[in-house]
Design an enzyme around this catalytic site. Structure first.
Site, short mmCIF file in Angstrom:
data_model
loop_
_atom_site.label_atom_id
_atom_site.label_comp_id
_atom_site.label_asym_id
_atom_site.label_seq_id
_atom_site.Cartn_x
_atom_site.Cartn_y
_atom_site.Cartn_z
N ASP A 52 82.22 -89.56 -119.79
CA ASP A 52 82.38 -90.26 -121.07
C ASP A 52 82.80 -91.69 -120.77
O ASP A 52 83.21 -92.03 -119.66
CB ASP A 52 83.38 -89.53 -121.97
CG ASP A 52 83.22 -89.91 -123.44
OD1 ASP A 52 82.40 -90.81 -123.75
OD2 ASP A 52 83.92 -89.33 -124.29
N ASP B 102 80.15 -96.23 -127.29
CA ASP B 102 79.88 -96.34 -128.72
C ASP B 102 81.10 -96.87 -129.46
O ASP B 102 82.20 -96.94 -128.89
CB ASP B 102 79.46 -94.96 -129.28
CG ASP B 102 80.30 -93.81 -128.74
OD1 ASP B 102 80.73 -93.88 -127.56
OD2 ASP B 102 80.54 -92.85 -129.47
N CYS C 79 95.05 -60.09 -126.83
CA CYS C 79 93.83 -60.67 -126.27
C CYS C 79 93.43 -59.85 -125.06
O CYS C 79 94.28 -59.35 -124.33
CB CYS C 79 94.12 -62.11 -125.87
SG CYS C 79 92.81 -62.84 -124.89
N CYS D 35 91.58 -60.94 -122.50
CA CYS D 35 91.18 -61.76 -121.35
C CYS D 35 92.00 -61.37 -120.12
O CYS D 35 93.07 -60.76 -120.24
CB CYS D 35 91.29 -63.24 -121.68
SG CYS D 35 92.89 -63.98 -121.30
N CYS E 17 95.82 -62.39 -120.29
CA CYS E 17 96.69 -61.67 -121.23
C CYS E 17 96.84 -60.20 -120.89
O CYS E 17 97.78 -59.56 -121.35
CB CYS E 17 96.17 -61.84 -122.65
SG CYS E 17 96.20 -63.55 -123.19
N1 GUN Z 1 85.06 -88.18 -127.44
C1 GUN Z 1 85.47 -87.73 -128.64
N2 GUN Z 1 84.88 -88.43 -129.63
C2 GUN Z 1 84.07 -89.32 -129.06
C3 GUN Z 1 83.18 -90.34 -129.57
O1 GUN Z 1 83.02 -90.53 -130.77
N3 GUN Z 1 82.50 -91.08 -128.65
C4 GUN Z 1 82.64 -90.88 -127.31
N4 GUN Z 1 81.93 -91.63 -126.47
N5 GUN Z 1 83.48 -89.95 -126.81
C5 GUN Z 1 84.18 -89.19 -127.67
ZN ZN Z 2 93.97 -64.15 -123.36
#
Ligand code: GUN
Ligand code: ZN
Length: 647
Positions: A84, A119, A274, A276, A279
């Site tokens: 990201d 963005d 749970c 899993c 747990c």
């Molecule tokens: N992670 C959570 N929301 C967003 C977003 O709107 N844009 C980007 N690039 N990463 C994110």
């Molecule tokens: Zn669990």
């Protein structure tokens, strides 16, 4: 790079190719903090089944000592990695210290497989004017990022473009449309974390729908920051393929456990509720404060839900799963209720039938696209047999025709009537009782008031245009006495033929029955059940009725008739003429070769495969809807049943 293998609603089982291997979708990408790894990605893959992870390139970029790493070495993960860009940090801190171009080039340099543009995070409270400006800048940067990719001779990565626009549907759709015109590989719906954090699921649905309406179908869709298993099924149903989650770690830090039906503090749990592996080994008392164990629980639960969503798509049960999940919280129920406003759009993606029965889970079920379609098609495609009298049965045993046969015979002895069942989902002409989902659905005996009212409205709507002179509700002997007054010379309908006629028109369009049945009709019936199996006209086998959904499979002889009866584009999938010869040999139609398709076709519809000169090459069953067939360049568009050798 993206292929759809199977689908339910807009939900799809897909395969996303990357330089570091394939990813099956829907997929969950756990977020890995590049500077502080809680659970190593290799373990994520081995123990939890993660096929792809996501990390934040902005954090790496701004931590001087780590800057020029090889991402796969750095995380010790040989599989696909998404990065990201820092847009989320812009949301949290108000600003970031990097440009779009810099961060995109940086992600490419460190070997990311899925590179995200920077963005502009559109907050839910942004006015439409402000959101429009967010969109304009996001689109400008998307184009810039596309330029960076294009400048790379061997990019080796997929580019993730973002859809912003706050909660303004027009801005979302515009952003999505313009993004679709750029050379991005994945579309990510952003700016939704604040909606999910404050349980604004109705707004979330509006945002996803508006975004999907603008996106071209071939793009895989990522939902940024959707990491709570509560929303996976709903988001997948609306066409989201990828999710990312830092929630598993964030919640764990706060001592919180995620479940498919909500979140609970470990400290509040008296009993381990749970199944899993965590747990079942550690008691809630010990779990509390054990960040690592809590994170593992959160991952187990999240990945199990992803697998459940995949299986639901495969089995055609995604709507049921969503309806059940949305009962976990009133705010999710509002999200579910929002779907009925989009029934007309959702219907375009809805398969004509499924392998499994449709289950009523509550009043929302009545508005499912498949039922909306049935009511719609009754208006548009169905012509009732010419009878002045209509007898309406209440909903009871199924199949209706079998259940009500004795009553029908009594009525038919005194007058010539047509019959209809007032079902919870709307009126069902008795001869359509076996057409999916009329027989293949389960409804409780105790119906909700809202549904009884809706059923009344649906029936009235149908009757207004149906042209009966006289209608009665069947109440047994008393109704017969009433019908005696209308005594006529008995001339009962041939119900087997009526079924064939009505099903043909509902499936292929008004007029199909007249065309298909023009000639000497022979109906071949099953020796065991007496049901129609094959329809032969003038010695030619035109249709076969399927036992499981009561719909016809089109034979090539029937295809010829429909091809003559209906002009282009009706029922057509037009393929490149050079490729039609493969379809003539019985080979499937690949989406890549589809030029046009009848806008009225739906997944699993029976179709005519024609070449560009409108010569019939084959008949088969659609896998995709028309928009998808034209847009996709991977995967099968039509499964060919029978080819038509060149004459
Ligand atoms: N992670 C959570 N929301 C967003 C977003 O709107 N844009 C980007 N690039 N990463 C994110
Ligand atoms: Zn669990």
């Amino acid at each position: 790079m993206f292929e759809v293998i199977d689908r339910d609603g807009l939900g799809r089982l897909g395969l996303l190719e990357t330089r570091h291997g394939p990813v099956r979708t829907p997929a969950l990408m756990p977020v890995v903090n590049p500077n502080k790894v809680l659970i190593p990605p290799a373990e994520m893959a081995q123990r939890f089944g993660a096929e792809v992870v996501i990390t934040n390139a902005y954090i790496l970029y701004t931590s001087k000592e780590q800057k020029d790493v090889d991402l796969h070495d750095h995380l010790g993960f040989p599989g696909p990695i998404m990065t990201d860009s820092g847009a989320f940090q812009q949301h949290v801190y108000g600003d970031v210290d990097v440009s779009n171009r810099e961060i995109v080039e940086y992600q490419a340099r460190i070997g990311s497989d899925l590179v995200t543009m920077l963005d502009v995070f559109s907050e839910p409270e942004h006015s439409q004017t402000r959101a429009a400006a967010d969109v304009d800048e996001t689109l400008r940067r998307a184009a810039e990022a596309v330029g960076v990719k294009a400048a790379n001779a061997e990019p080796g990565f997929a580019l993730v473009g973002a859809v912003q626009g706050g909660i303004h549907p027009e801005e979302r759709t515009r952003c999505a449309q313009e993004l679709s015109n750029l050379d991005v590989d994945i579309a990510a719906i952003g700016g939704v974390v604040p909606l999910m954090e404050s349980y604004r699921f109705q707004d979330l649905v509006k945002v996803i729908v508006a975004s999907k309406q603008g996106l071209r179908p071939r793009l895989p869709v990522h939902l940024f920051g959707a990491g709570h298993p509560m929303v996976f099924a709903l988001a997948a149903l609306l066409g989201c393929d990828l999710f990312d989650s830092a929630s598993y770690a964030k919640y764990a830090r706060a001592g919180r456990m995620m479940f498919v039906d909500g979140t609970r503090h470990a400290a509040e749990l008296e009993f381990a509720n749970c199944e899993c592996p965590v747990c079942t080994q550690i008691s809630p008392g010990e779990l509390k404060g054990n960040e690592r164990a809590l994170a593992e629980h959160n991952l187990y639960v999240s990945f199990a839900e992803i697998r459940r969503v995949r299986q639901a798509i495969k089995a055609g049960e995604l709507w049921e799963l969503v309806e059940r999940r949305c009962r976990a919280h009133p705010a999710l129920l509002d999200g579910l209720k929002e779907l009925r406003r989009h029934a007309q759009w959702l219907e375009r993606f809805e398969p004509v039938s499924r392998h499994n029965a449709l289950f009523y889970t509550g009043p929302e079920t009545v508005y499912r696209p498949i039922l909306y379609r049935f009511r719609q098609r009754l208006q548009e495609r169905y012509s009732p047999p010419r009878r002045r009298t209509l007898v309406m049965f209440p909903e009871d045993g199924k199949p209706y025709m079998v259940h009500y046969r004795p009553a029908m015979e009594k009525v038919e002895a005194v007058c010539n009537a047509h019959f209809l069942v007032k079902s919870a989902f709307g009126p069902v002409p008795i001869e359509l009782d076996e057409m999916y989902p009329n027989s293949q659905s389960l409804v409780p005996e105790q119906l909700d008031l809202e549904v009884l009212e809706a059923s009344e409205v649906f029936a009235r709507h149908f009757l207004a245009g149906a042209g009966y002179e006289f209608g009665v509700l069947w109440e047994g002997a008393a109704t017969l006495t009433e019908l005696e007054k209308r005594r006529e010379d008995p001339n009962p309908l041939d119900w087997v033929l009526q079924r064939v006629r009505a099903t043909s028109d509902m499936q292929f369009g008004r007029g199909a029955a007249d065309a298909l049945l023009a000639g000497q009709v022979e109906l071949v019936r099953s020796k065991n059940t007496g049901r129609v199996r094959n329809v032969i006209v003038d010695g030619r086998h035109v249709l076969s009725m399927r036992a499981h959904d009561g719909l016809f499979s089109l034979r090539v002889e029937g295809g010829k008739v429909l091809h003559r009866a209906f002009p282009k584009p009706t029922l057509r999938v037009v393929v490149e003429t050079e490729t039609a010869e493969f379809n003539r040999l019985g080979k499937n139609v690949f989406a890549k070769f589809v030029r046009e398709a009848d806008p009225e076709l739906r997944p699993r519809d029976e179709v005519l495969v024609v070449d560009q000169e409108d010569r019939l090459a084959a008949v088969g069953q659609a896998v995709l809807n028309p928009e998808e067939m034209v847009d996709f360049d991977r995967g099968v568009a039509v499964r060919v049943r029978e080819g038509l050798p060149a004459s």
